[in-house]
Design an enzyme around this catalytic site. Structure first.
Site, PDB file in Angstrom:
ATOM      1  N   THR A  71      53.123  20.258  61.625  1.00 38.13           N
ATOM      2  CA  THR A  71      52.598  19.037  61.007  1.00 38.13           C
ATOM      3  C   THR A  71      53.357  18.627  59.749  1.00 38.13           C
ATOM      4  OG1 THR A  71      50.992  20.254  59.643  1.00 38.13           O
ATOM      5  CG2 THR A  71      50.281  19.579  61.863  1.00 38.13           C
ATOM      6  N   CYS A  95      40.967  25.101  53.578  1.00 34.74           N
ATOM      7  CA  CYS A  95      40.990  23.774  54.206  1.00 34.74           C
ATOM      8  C   CYS A  95      40.095  23.754  55.448  1.00 34.74           C
ATOM      9  CB  CYS A  95      42.424  23.402  54.589  1.00 34.74           C
ATOM     10  SG  CYS A  95      42.555  21.737  55.322  1.00 34.74           S
ATOM     11  N   ARG A 122      54.282  18.212  52.816  1.00 34.05           N
ATOM     12  CA  ARG A 122      53.461  17.251  52.098  1.00 34.05           C
ATOM     13  C   ARG A 122      52.064  17.823  51.888  1.00 34.05           C
ATOM     14  NH1 ARG A 122      55.113  14.555  56.516  1.00 34.05           N
ATOM     15  NH2 ARG A 122      52.940  14.278  57.180  1.00 34.05           N
ATOM     16  N   CYS A 177      48.149  18.166  51.983  1.00 37.02           N
ATOM     17  CA  CYS A 177      47.082  17.757  52.898  1.00 37.02           C
ATOM     18  C   CYS A 177      46.167  16.758  52.211  1.00 37.02           C
ATOM     19  CB  CYS A 177      46.287  18.994  53.336  1.00 37.02           C
ATOM     20  SG  CYS A 177      44.823  18.626  54.329  1.00 37.02           S
ATOM     21  N   CYS A 208      42.194  18.477  52.061  1.00 37.02           N
ATOM     22  CA  CYS A 208      41.769  19.539  51.133  1.00 37.02           C
ATOM     23  C   CYS A 208      42.414  19.432  49.761  1.00 37.02           C
ATOM     24  CB  CYS A 208      42.050  20.915  51.730  1.00 37.02           C
ATOM     25  SG  CYS A 208      43.822  21.363  51.815  1.00 37.02           S
ATOM     26  N   TRP A 266      40.641  44.423  14.572  1.00 40.42           N
ATOM     27  CA  TRP A 266      39.603  43.561  15.148  1.00 40.42           C
ATOM     28  C   TRP A 266      40.111  42.128  15.295  1.00 40.42           C
ATOM     29  CZ3 TRP A 266      37.217  39.029  13.988  1.00 40.42           C
ATOM     30  CH2 TRP A 266      36.073  38.703  14.731  1.00 40.42           C
ATOM     31  N   TYR A 295      40.668  40.147  18.833  1.00 48.12           N
ATOM     32  CA  TYR A 295      39.944  38.899  19.096  1.00 48.12           C
ATOM     33  C   TYR A 295      40.913  37.777  19.456  1.00 48.12           C
ATOM     34  CZ  TYR A 295      36.403  35.242  18.411  1.00 48.12           C
ATOM     35  OH  TYR A 295      35.539  34.185  18.588  1.00 48.12           O
ATOM     36  N   ASP A 344      33.248  46.416  16.764  1.00 48.27           N
ATOM     37  CA  ASP A 344      32.477  45.182  16.619  1.00 48.27           C
ATOM     38  C   ASP A 344      30.981  45.495  16.637  1.00 48.27           C
ATOM     39  OD1 ASP A 344      32.640  42.025  16.943  1.00 48.27           O
ATOM     40  OD2 ASP A 344      31.051  42.750  18.271  1.00 48.27           O
TER      41      ASP A 344
END
Length: 510
Positions: free
Chosen positions: A29, A37, A62, A64, A67, A432, A436, A452
């Protein structure tokens, strides 16, 4: 790593967990799809598999139309990987190739353009230009189908250098002219409510716990810069904030899920108001990082569910995310402000800095009035105007100077270990703060903060020893997803404190 037979089984079962992890191209295709899909499953002999949409497009396939494989969440691998390829993909997502070219991308990463091309092509099947081109095509489709912008404006807003390049790319990727692509979309297209205002959907995979995300962001929201307000739909909340972007500024709104929504519905509603539409790609990329939308929650939950301590938490809150941030420099400032003080106190300090050194918007938008101050503006601040202990003042000014000068980098392409070493070399920046920032600014999924207070309280609430050494040893079972375990522990601590407050209130005399 998965092989092609496993990929085909995922396609045969239409497994949405693999959307964005790979793409299926069908030789008969000439079309490529996402694994989930709904179209008839092609024969195995007709299928080829590609790691990126850009690789499938480069092979002549290309997208679809059913989807829309170009709109799936990014692969969680590129979101978290700390190597060259992962860092390059994050920078491309932030629009660096469009703004600075391949040479600028390579310079940021410390490699030659040839080395970078070779590495990306080997792992992703496409080089930086092809990856950026695929991203521009997706942005253009979004603008064509959700706005009434003239086609010429769409071309330049999406990052194309010319209308001809835009037309050729749209025809190649979607097998349609831009005008046809817009006309075929149907009834969802609508004009922006105001200049530069766009409505779009932010895709995610698996489940998502937006209550946790919005609670986390609301608790830390800097007045004038961000806010969490009642949403447009009953029972929802909306996160809103200002954005400082490469070409201008913007205001972003992201809606949480409604009580009746499935946590796996696949997208969050978002609205963006931009002063320059060329910032669309960058704004979307940064919002996706903020909400951790490219994560793989199934992998995280499976790992944490294997530990008896966190299994009930993972089952009760599936799809819990680890929030990132839209501006690593802003986050760094706020992390220093949060050293050894409560979240509420850090929020108050950040609000005062924003009021004094932030940039006012031309006009207030609800409760949003300011852009958070830049590192350069804060580095030049009068120390006497910073109402905080001298040691933290020195740490803040030193950090801002290092960020403004580029001595320390926190952009999406930085090496995490180099960034951590640079931060630790600054006065007043300890483990710390570095941890973070690795978790939120650098998207490290495996950070643990044993010292912590919230972690210690969360462990105790779950019946474990909160001692830092014991906590660090206990966390080994949660690798490589300890950042997510942190949020479960913080959530457990918050729930425990709420329960205690409720119990104490009930004991009070009427």
């Amino acid at each position: 790593m998965i092989d092609d037979e496993t990929r085909y089984r995922a396609v045969h079962s239409r497994d949405a967990r693999f959307d964005g992890v790979f793409f299926t191209a069908v030789r008969t295709t000439g079309i490529y799809c996402r694994p989930s899909c709904p179209a008839t499953t092609p024969k195995r002999t007709n299928c080829s598999f590609y790691p990126t949409a850009a690789a499938a497009q480069g092979a002549g396939y290309r997208a679809c139309r059913r989807c829309r494989p170009d709109s799936v969440p990014g692969s969680p691998e590129w979101n978290h990987r700390a190597d060259l390829v992962g860092r390059a993909v994050r920078l491309i997502g932030d629009g660096v190739v469009d703004r600075e070219g391949v040479a600028g991308l390579a310079d940021r990463l410390g490699y030659s353009a040839r080395q970078l091309q070779r590495q990306l092509t080997a792992e992703l099947g496409a080089g930086p230009l092809a990856l950026a081109r695929a991203q521009r095509a997706q942005t253009a489709r979004l603008l064509l189908q959700t706005t009434e912008l003239p086609v010429t404006d769409v071309a330049f807003a999406a990052g194309f250098a010319s209308v001809r390049q835009f037309n050729d790319t749209i025809r190649e990727v979607y097998d349609r002219t831009p005008s046809t692509l817009r006309t075929e979309h149907g009834g969802h297209r609508r004009a922006p409510a105001a200049a530069g205002r766009l409505g779009l959907r932010l895709a995610y995979r698996g489940a998502i716990d937006t209550e946790h995300l919005l609670d986390f962001l609301a608790l830390r929201a800097v007045p004038g810069v961000e806010e969490v307000v009642p949403g447009h739909r009953p029972g929802t909340r909306t996160y809103r904030r200002t954005l400082a972007l490469p070409f201008g500024h913007g205001v972003a709104e992201v809606d949480g899920l409604a009580p009746g929504d499935r946590p796996t519905r696949g997208w969050l509603d978002c609205r963006l108001t931009l002063t320059d539409l060329r910032d669309l790609t960058t704004a979307v990329h940064r919002l996706r990082a903020l909400f951790d939308l490219d994560a793989d929650p199934d992998a995280v939950d499976d790992r944490l569910a294997a530990d008896p301590l966190l299994a009930p938490r993972a089952a009760a809150r599936p799809g819990l995310r680890s929030p990132g941030h839209v501006d690593p420099h802003e986050l760094a400032v706020r992390a220093v402000l949060g050293q050894q003080v409560t979240v509420a106190a850090a929020r108050t300090l950040a609000g005062r800095l924003a009021e004094r050194y932030g940039t006012p918007l031309p006009a207030a938008d609800g409760g949003l009035r300011l852009l958070f101050p830049t590192a350069g503006a804060l580095a030049a601040a009068d120390p006497e105007h910073l109402a905080m202990p001298q040691s933290r003042r020195r740490a803040l000014l030193g950090l801002c100077a290092a960020l403004a000068e580029g001595a320390v980098r926190l952009d999406p392409g930085v090496d995490r270990e180099q960034a951590a070493a640079g931060l630790l070399a600054l006065p007043g920046i300890g483990p710390w703060t570095v941890g973070y920032l690795r978790m939120r600014a650098l998207a490290d999924p495996d950070v643990f903060l044993p010292t912590d207070i919230g972690v210690r309280d969360g462990l105790r609430a779950l019946g474990e020893n909160g001692d830092p050494r014991s906590a660090a040893d206990r966390s080994a079972a949660w690798a490589p997803w300890r950042s997510y375990a942190l949020h479960h522990l913080w959530s457990a601590a918050a729930a425990h404190h709420t329960s205690l407050r409720t119990r104490d209130t009930r004991k009070e005399p009427a």
